[in-house]
Design a protein around this motif. Sequence first.
Motif: not given
Length: 272
Positions: A79-95
């Motif tokens: 982004g606009s800062r020196p360190e990158p941001y961590r983006a996470r996308i989770g989904v419910r997995k099937f059993g």
Amino acid sequence: MTDWHGEYPPSRPVRVEGGLTLRSKRGDIARTWWSRRFIEVLESFGMGGRLERGRRYARSGQVMSLSLSTSLVVALVMGSRPEPYRARIGVRKFGDDDWRRIEHALADRAVFAAKLLAGEMPPEIEEVFGELGLTLFPRSLRELSMDCTCPDWEVPCKHLAATCYLLAESFDTDPFEILAWRGRSREDLLDRLRELRDPIPAADESAEDALPRLEDSLDSFWLRPKVPAVPEPEEPVARHPDAILDQLDPLTVLGHSITEELRPLYRRIADA
């Protein structure tokens, strides 16, 4: 510092060298029906306007890395800062129980394995999941989670939105990633489908019981085995060299029987 509306003033992102960029430079991003379906699902959750904010990030290479594992996608986005941001996308997995039912349903239809191996997701696969009371894509926000380390409190922020677009394009390239996101890798799924479609027959225990045990055969182990008598060969049945012509349908051309015309030739060949 914020403006009088209480919002952060716009800032320029730090440029990234060698970042991940979308193949599509304008217009729609998703090319296949399954990646378009993924974007449509996100838009149906009211994310359409927020997703647009990340389109420029995704096309300008602000996403530094993207990794997908079971039920989770993690991206580093500058982004606009020196360190990158961590983006996470989770989904419910099937059993495991759900995946057993899915695997049996897919194994019953050979076309699914064939199309997946060819890098294509058959549209009917959503019906298979539906018949089992499941959905290939998240059906609600309760099956999906998103978070980012940036200060933007809205979801998805532009970093998460850029991750969504790159994820959709990775689905374009490899439809197995959708299934891996839901809990089954390519190797595990295909191995299981092969087992279900071509099971190895169980060993015949009765045949094993019929074999003599080693301890019961020690007295006769060094004896010459009895060789059964070879029957006298039967006298071969005489065959005419033109007998094969009798198996053909009669063929007549201009009043002449081609079959009968060929008989002398067959006999001369046999004599030679």
